[in-house]
Design a protein around this motif. Sequence first.
Motif, PDB file in Angstrom:
ATOM      1  N   ARG A  78       0.809  -1.205   0.000  1.00 37.66           N
ATOM      2  CA  ARG A  78       0.000   0.000   0.000  1.00 37.66           C
ATOM      3  C   ARG A  78       0.851   1.268   0.000  1.00 37.66           C
ATOM      4  O   ARG A  78       0.340   2.353   0.224  1.00 37.66           O
ATOM      5  N   ASP A  79       2.159   1.153  -0.253  1.00 38.96           N
ATOM      6  CA  ASP A  79       3.011   2.327  -0.317  1.00 38.96           C
ATOM      7  C   ASP A  79       3.111   2.815  -1.751  1.00 38.96           C
ATOM      8  O   ASP A  79       2.489   2.276  -2.670  1.00 38.96           O
ATOM      9  N   GLY A  80       3.914   3.881  -1.967  1.00 38.23           N
ATOM     10  CA  GLY A  80       4.045   4.435  -3.300  1.00 38.23           C
ATOM     11  C   GLY A  80       4.638   3.463  -4.292  1.00 38.23           C
ATOM     12  O   GLY A  80       4.222   3.403  -5.454  1.00 38.23           O
ATOM     13  N   ASP A  81       5.617   2.681  -3.864  1.00 33.46           N
ATOM     14  CA  ASP A  81       6.215   1.689  -4.753  1.00 33.46           C
ATOM     15  C   ASP A  81       5.200   0.620  -5.142  1.00 33.46           C
ATOM     16  O   ASP A  81       5.158   0.178  -6.292  1.00 33.46           O
ATOM     17  N   GLY A  82       4.369   0.223  -4.194  1.00 30.33           N
ATOM     18  CA  GLY A  82       3.341  -0.766  -4.501  1.00 30.33           C
ATOM     19  C   GLY A  82       2.296  -0.245  -5.470  1.00 30.33           C
ATOM     20  O   GLY A  82       1.808  -0.985  -6.335  1.00 30.33           O
ATOM     21  N   VAL A  83       1.951   1.038  -5.350  1.00 35.56           N
ATOM     22  CA  VAL A  83       0.984   1.629  -6.275  1.00 35.56           C
ATOM     23  C   VAL A  83       1.536   1.628  -7.697  1.00 35.56           C
ATOM     24  O   VAL A  83       0.837   1.272  -8.658  1.00 35.56           O
ATOM     25  N   LEU A  84       2.804   2.021  -7.847  1.00 34.21           N
ATOM     26  CA  LEU A  84       3.410   2.053  -9.178  1.00 34.21           C
ATOM     27  C   LEU A  84       3.479   0.651  -9.781  1.00 34.21           C
ATOM     28  O   LEU A  84       3.172   0.450 -10.970  1.00 34.21           O
ATOM     29  N   LYS A  85       3.856  -0.342  -8.999  1.00 36.25           N
ATOM     30  CA  LYS A  85       3.961  -1.705  -9.519  1.00 36.25           C
ATOM     31  C   LYS A  85       2.597  -2.295  -9.834  1.00 36.25           C
ATOM     32  O   LYS A  85       2.446  -3.060 -10.792  1.00 36.25           O
ATOM     33  N   THR A  86       1.593  -1.957  -9.036  1.00 32.46           N
ATOM     34  CA  THR A  86       0.244  -2.441  -9.327  1.00 32.46           C
ATOM     35  C   THR A  86      -0.271  -1.862 -10.631  1.00 32.46           C
ATOM     36  O   THR A  86      -0.898  -2.564 -11.438  1.00 32.46           O
TER      37      THR A  86
END
Length: 346
Positions: A78-86
């Motif tokens: 749920r962090d910024g890196d996870g948003v970009l990868k999703t």
Amino acid sequence: MPSILHFPRPRTFLHLISLRTATEFIAFTLAINKVTGLYGILALLTGYHLNPLQLSHYIYSLAVLALVCYLSPAIRQRDGDGVLKTLALAWLYVLDSVVNSVYTSLFGTGWFLILAQHLNEGTPVTGGVPGAGTMNATAGFTSPEHSVSQVDVIAAPGSGVLAGQEAVAFASGDGSGGTLGSVLFERGSIASIMVLGLLWLIRIYFCIIVLSFARSTVRQYIASTSTSTTATGSGYTQTDDPTMAESPFRAGGAREEGAGWRGGLGRLMLRFPSRRYWLGRDESEEEWVRATEGRFGGGGGGRGLRVKVPTGESVASGVGERERRARSGTGPPVPLVVGSKGMVPQ
């Protein structure tokens, strides 16, 4: 714009499971599908000949498999890196669907042209079709090369001293087939086309699901990291347009997600199908807020539920009423305790 023209935004998968669970399942099926690329590369080690179309497809499958394995763990982040990868995983699935449709079209065209060629001898319809030579060489039921329904034998008197006859055999067709259109409209071909169409409808729905999950992930991240939020907690007051939320990948903003090539990639992925799809306020959100305010806020003029929160004066008056009833003997009974003389008032 009418709501019927809006890009679909489902909130569950067939109203049965959540978008996150469905996305995990879709990513797993994509990885299983791309494992075939590994077997294709291993076939080269055994000396099997692959045409350029097959080789490019196997190499592409391995690249997609590596990306899926790298991006899939971000589904639960749920962090910024996870948003970009999703976001990247969702668009990877969409682009893979487009590329697979091209490969399927090339294979299907070559296959039906091969069938048309074998039904209509002497017509070189397979020329220029990628992979047609390999399919023609490996398809067992297209051999023998001559496909006939009956054989006619014509006898004629033989020449020479001895009496005899000469026989000539030639193939006769049944009058059906021979063209690409006749091959496409055969019973087996129509069934194959219908199955392919059904599978692609399912694939399109899967694309909508993974995009919807990525959209919900982006909006949840904006709501949790926004410095000023509205009643919905979506941070729509961050931009000049009150119906649009601030992009988490905005260039030159306070968010670190908008810096570098990662920010550029994030901004690019949020452009399609539209920025409003990713960052715009939903009508359902506004309706939910109005309904909530009408029921619990005491406004709106509706007949919803009214909930009163006790104030300091009402709390104080309540305490005084309990004391008055206790002194007059009309309050609740005094609890008893066990003593040496039995049950006595506390």
